[in-house]
Design a protein around this motif. Structure first.
Motif, mmCIF file in Angstrom:
data_model
loop_
_atom_site.group_PDB
_atom_site.id
_atom_site.type_symbol
_atom_site.label_atom_id
_atom_site.label_comp_id
_atom_site.label_asym_id
_atom_site.label_seq_id
_atom_site.Cartn_x
_atom_site.Cartn_y
_atom_site.Cartn_z
ATOM 1 N N GLY A 6 48.630 68.756 -34.363
ATOM 2 C CA GLY A 6 48.815 70.014 -33.610
ATOM 3 C C GLY A 6 49.340 71.136 -34.491
ATOM 4 N N ALA A 7 49.037 71.052 -35.790
ATOM 5 C CA ALA A 7 49.666 71.984 -36.734
ATOM 6 C C ALA A 7 49.060 73.382 -36.688
ATOM 7 C CB ALA A 7 49.584 71.420 -38.155
ATOM 8 N N SER A 8 48.000 73.568 -35.903
ATOM 9 C CA SER A 8 47.548 74.952 -35.704
ATOM 10 C C SER A 8 48.011 75.473 -34.347
ATOM 11 C CB SER A 8 46.026 75.084 -35.882
ATOM 12 O OG SER A 8 45.340 73.936 -35.462
ATOM 13 N N GLY A 9 48.823 74.695 -33.654
ATOM 14 C CA GLY A 9 49.401 75.160 -32.392
ATOM 15 C C GLY A 9 50.759 75.804 -32.639
ATOM 16 N N LYS A 10 51.366 76.270 -31.550
ATOM 17 C CA LYS A 10 52.628 77.027 -31.687
ATOM 18 C C LYS A 10 53.757 76.165 -32.229
ATOM 19 C CE LYS A 10 52.073 78.699 -27.495
ATOM 20 N NZ LYS A 10 52.316 79.292 -26.180
ATOM 21 N N GLY A 12 53.641 72.927 -33.518
ATOM 22 C CA GLY A 12 53.305 72.194 -34.744
ATOM 23 C C GLY A 12 53.349 73.078 -35.983
ATOM 24 N N ARG A 33 42.338 69.815 -35.419
ATOM 25 C CA ARG A 33 40.957 69.691 -34.947
ATOM 26 C C ARG A 33 40.013 70.569 -35.755
ATOM 27 N NH1 ARG A 33 40.994 69.864 -28.493
ATOM 28 N NH2 ARG A 33 42.245 71.727 -28.855
ATOM 29 N N PHE A 53 42.351 63.662 -31.287
ATOM 30 C CA PHE A 53 42.783 62.502 -30.494
ATOM 31 C C PHE A 53 41.644 61.998 -29.604
ATOM 32 C CE2 PHE A 53 47.660 63.577 -30.209
ATOM 33 C CZ PHE A 53 47.709 63.680 -31.582
ATOM 34 N N ALA A 54 40.713 62.889 -29.270
ATOM 35 C CA ALA A 54 39.591 62.482 -28.410
ATOM 36 C C ALA A 54 38.567 61.668 -29.196
ATOM 37 C CB ALA A 54 38.938 63.722 -27.803
ATOM 38 N N VAL A 72 52.197 65.710 -31.883
ATOM 39 C CA VAL A 72 52.481 66.791 -30.937
ATOM 40 C C VAL A 72 51.602 66.539 -29.717
ATOM 41 C CG1 VAL A 72 52.274 69.280 -30.514
ATOM 42 C CG2 VAL A 72 53.155 68.456 -32.710
ATOM 43 N N VAL A 74 49.245 66.659 -26.641
ATOM 44 C CA VAL A 74 48.127 67.589 -26.474
ATOM 45 C C VAL A 74 48.301 68.369 -25.177
ATOM 46 C CG1 VAL A 74 46.587 66.093 -27.796
ATOM 47 C CG2 VAL A 74 46.613 65.913 -25.297
ATOM 48 N N LYS A 81 44.903 62.435 -21.085
ATOM 49 C CA LYS A 81 45.922 62.839 -22.061
ATOM 50 C C LYS A 81 46.698 61.611 -22.541
ATOM 51 C CE LYS A 81 50.237 65.520 -22.195
ATOM 52 N NZ LYS A 81 50.913 66.701 -21.655
ATOM 53 N N HIS A 105 59.459 65.449 -23.343
ATOM 54 C CA HIS A 105 60.072 66.547 -22.584
ATOM 55 C C HIS A 105 61.384 66.070 -21.982
ATOM 56 C CE1 HIS A 105 60.434 69.868 -19.715
ATOM 57 N NE2 HIS A 105 59.414 70.454 -20.320
ATOM 58 N N GLY A 140 63.398 70.533 -24.646
ATOM 59 C CA GLY A 140 63.732 71.363 -23.490
ATOM 60 C C GLY A 140 62.521 72.141 -23.014
ATOM 61 N N TYR A 142 60.138 74.960 -22.465
ATOM 62 C CA TYR A 142 59.896 76.122 -23.338
ATOM 63 C C TYR A 142 60.307 77.447 -22.683
ATOM 64 C CZ TYR A 142 56.673 73.263 -26.264
ATOM 65 O OH TYR A 142 56.103 72.331 -27.088
HETATM 66 N N1 LIG Z 1 58.553 71.517 -23.584
HETATM 67 C C1 LIG Z 1 57.836 72.239 -22.746
HETATM 68 O O1 LIG Z 1 58.352 72.935 -21.878
HETATM 69 C C2 LIG Z 1 56.341 72.255 -22.834
HETATM 70 C C3 LIG Z 1 55.638 73.236 -22.135
HETATM 71 C C4 LIG Z 1 54.257 73.259 -22.260
HETATM 72 C C5 LIG Z 1 53.625 72.322 -23.061
HETATM 73 N N2 LIG Z 1 54.348 71.373 -23.732
HETATM 74 C C6 LIG Z 1 53.722 70.353 -24.599
HETATM 75 O O2 LIG Z 1 54.019 70.692 -25.955
HETATM 76 C C7 LIG Z 1 52.804 70.681 -26.714
HETATM 77 C C8 LIG Z 1 52.912 71.620 -27.893
HETATM 78 O O3 LIG Z 1 53.204 72.918 -27.389
HETATM 79 P P1 LIG Z 1 52.616 74.219 -28.061
HETATM 80 O O4 LIG Z 1 53.342 75.359 -27.473
HETATM 81 O O5 LIG Z 1 52.549 74.051 -29.542
HETATM 82 O O6 LIG Z 1 51.144 74.217 -27.456
HETATM 83 P P2 LIG Z 1 49.792 74.698 -28.166
HETATM 84 O O7 LIG Z 1 50.034 75.871 -29.053
HETATM 85 O O8 LIG Z 1 48.804 74.833 -27.048
HETATM 86 O O9 LIG Z 1 49.422 73.460 -29.078
HETATM 87 C C9 LIG Z 1 48.843 72.310 -28.575
HETATM 88 C C10 LIG Z 1 48.264 71.577 -29.767
HETATM 89 O O10 LIG Z 1 47.630 70.398 -29.288
HETATM 90 C C11 LIG Z 1 46.463 70.238 -30.066
HETATM 91 N N3 LIG Z 1 45.472 69.418 -29.401
HETATM 92 C C12 LIG Z 1 44.901 69.619 -28.205
HETATM 93 N N4 LIG Z 1 43.971 68.663 -27.972
HETATM 94 C C13 LIG Z 1 43.967 67.864 -29.058
HETATM 95 C C14 LIG Z 1 43.218 66.717 -29.431
HETATM 96 N N5 LIG Z 1 42.272 66.218 -28.641
HETATM 97 N N6 LIG Z 1 43.470 66.158 -30.650
HETATM 98 C C15 LIG Z 1 44.408 66.663 -31.465
HETATM 99 N N7 LIG Z 1 45.150 67.739 -31.175
HETATM 100 C C16 LIG Z 1 44.925 68.343 -29.972
HETATM 101 C C17 LIG Z 1 45.936 71.649 -30.216
HETATM 102 O O11 LIG Z 1 45.021 71.670 -31.284
HETATM 103 P P3 LIG Z 1 44.137 72.979 -31.636
HETATM 104 O O12 LIG Z 1 45.090 73.854 -32.433
HETATM 105 O O13 LIG Z 1 43.030 72.426 -32.395
HETATM 106 O O14 LIG Z 1 43.753 73.595 -30.313
HETATM 107 C C18 LIG Z 1 47.207 72.422 -30.492
HETATM 108 O O15 LIG Z 1 47.501 72.463 -31.850
HETATM 109 C C19 LIG Z 1 51.740 71.039 -25.680
HETATM 110 O O16 LIG Z 1 50.462 70.623 -26.124
HETATM 111 C C20 LIG Z 1 52.210 70.289 -24.452
HETATM 112 O O17 LIG Z 1 51.824 68.928 -24.494
HETATM 113 C C21 LIG Z 1 55.688 71.337 -23.641
#
Ligand SMILES: NC(=O)c1ccc[n+]([C@@H]2O[C@H](COP(=O)([O-])OP(=O)(O)OC[C@H]3O[C@@H](n4cnc5c(N)ncnc54)[C@H](OP(=O)(O)O)[C@@H]3O)[C@@H](O)[C@H]2O)c1
Length: 291
Positions: A6-10, A12, A33, A53-54, A72, A74, A81, A105, A140, A142
């Motif tokens: 998830g290193a291109s997500g927020k 990660g 991905r 992961f899929a 991280v 998904v 999931k 969480h 916690g 977000y």
């Molecule tokens: N603590 C909380 O309150 C809270 C709230 C909402 C969500 N979350 C959880 O925290 C996670 C991380 O949060 P975030 O803000 O970083 O979300 P985000 O920016 O949406 O990041 C989610 C990450 O999951 C990756 N991902 C999705 N499907 C995948 C797959 N099939 N295989 C591998 N990677 C996959 C995405 O990859 P791509 O970059 O390729 O899209 C993205 O990097 C969320 O995904 C969710 O499970 C927590």
């Protein structure tokens, strides 16, 4: 090597940034991905491999040589999931990882009224049953959710939502730093204490903060659960998503996100980001921006 998914997500991407302040880049790998979106990390010397992961077979190469893997969670929901998380856990240990870390969480629980919490509990249960070393980071809620769900309240003057309860809103930046420290220092066996900011705010208090920080009155308006859900659907939100979102209010009303714990601040060695500071920063950059 430490591998982060998830290193291109927020979250990660911030974890990788904090990790690179602590370990040499050639000891850090990312599983993403779309490797093109991680070009910047490759330029910094991080190993970038494609992993989805899929598509569990893709994870063999993505996790190769890992001593620890941070999974991280998904951003999907439901059994699909959980199945993806289980596949990723198996792939990490099969690659030789000594420890798997998973972003869970604070409200993870099989009986939660908010379905993502049930999914987190199922992944934790799988990890625990394996009997291998793991760490479940009980992050916690977000703080980022406030601008995402209620940012428009400043324009409309009304924060409209079902009845809620107190939540220990926590910044991505703090959770990412905590994850990096946990990886580097090998902290925590099993689920961590709740990794939260020290204070709780319900939406009445959030509305007051938004008023104060923006200088524009924001009134908290409590609406009936079903009325709110129907309104979301009428605005084009898919029915199952609207039902899922309603769950967050039902769960917060029951106190599922009200726990606070000093563990996050102890890990950081500094105060966690206060909600006032977080929202003030976001307002200065526009509530749509990242925080
Ligand atoms: N603590 C909380 O309150 C809270 C709230 C909402 C969500 N979350 C959880 O925290 C996670 C991380 O949060 P975030 O803000 O970083 O979300 P985000 O920016 O949406 O990041 C989610 C990450 O999951 C990756 N991902 C999705 N499907 C995948 C797959 N099939 N295989 C591998 N990677 C996959 C995405 O990859 P791509 O970059 O390729 O899209 C993205 O990097 C969320 O995904 C969710 O499970 C927590």
């Amino acid at each position: 090597m430490i591998v982060i998914t998830g290193a291109s997500g927020k979250l990660g991407s911030l974890v990788v940034d904090r990790l690179l302040e602590r370990v040499p880049a050639d000891q850090v790998g990312v599983s993403v991905r779309d490797p093109e979106r991680a070009d910047g990390l490759a330029a910094r010397g991080v190993r970038v491999r494609r992993g989805d992961f899929a598509e569990p077979s893709s994870l063999t190469a993505a996790f190769e040589g890992a001593t620890q893997v941070l999974l991280v969670s998904v951003n999907a929901i439901g059994p699909e999931k959980v199945a993806q998380h289980i596949g990723a856990v198996d792939a990490a240990y099969a690659a030789g990882a000594k420890r798997v870390l998973y972003t869970s969480h604070q409200g993870a629980g099989a009986a939660s009224l908010f379905s993502p919490m049930v999914d987190h509990a199922a992944t934790e249960e799988y990890l625990s049953a394996l009997g291998t070393p793991f760490t479940s980071l009980r992050n916690g809620y977000y703080a980022d959710t406030i601008p995402a769900l209620f940012g428009q309240a400043i324009e409309t003057g009304e924060l409209v939502a079902p009845a809620d309860g107190p939540v220990s809103w926590t910044a991505h930046a703090d959770l990412a730093e905590a994850a990096a420290r946990t990886l580097v220092d090998g902290l925590f066996d099993g689920p961590t204490p709740p990794l939260t900011a020290p204070d709780v705010y319900d939406l009445e208090q959030v509305a007051a903060l938004l008023s104060e920080l923006s200088g524009r009155p924001v009134r908290r308006v409590v609406v009936d659960d079903e009325e709110w859900r129907a309104g979301m659907v009428a605005r084009g939100v898919p029915e199952d998503r609207a039902t899922l979102l309603l769950g967050t209010f039902l769960a917060s009303r029951r106190g599922e996100f009200a726990a606070t714990d000093p563990a996050l601040e102890e890990l950081l060695g500094r105060p966690a980001t206060a909600l006032r500071e977080f929202l003030g920063h976001r307002l200065a950059g526009g509530l749509g921006g990242r925080g």
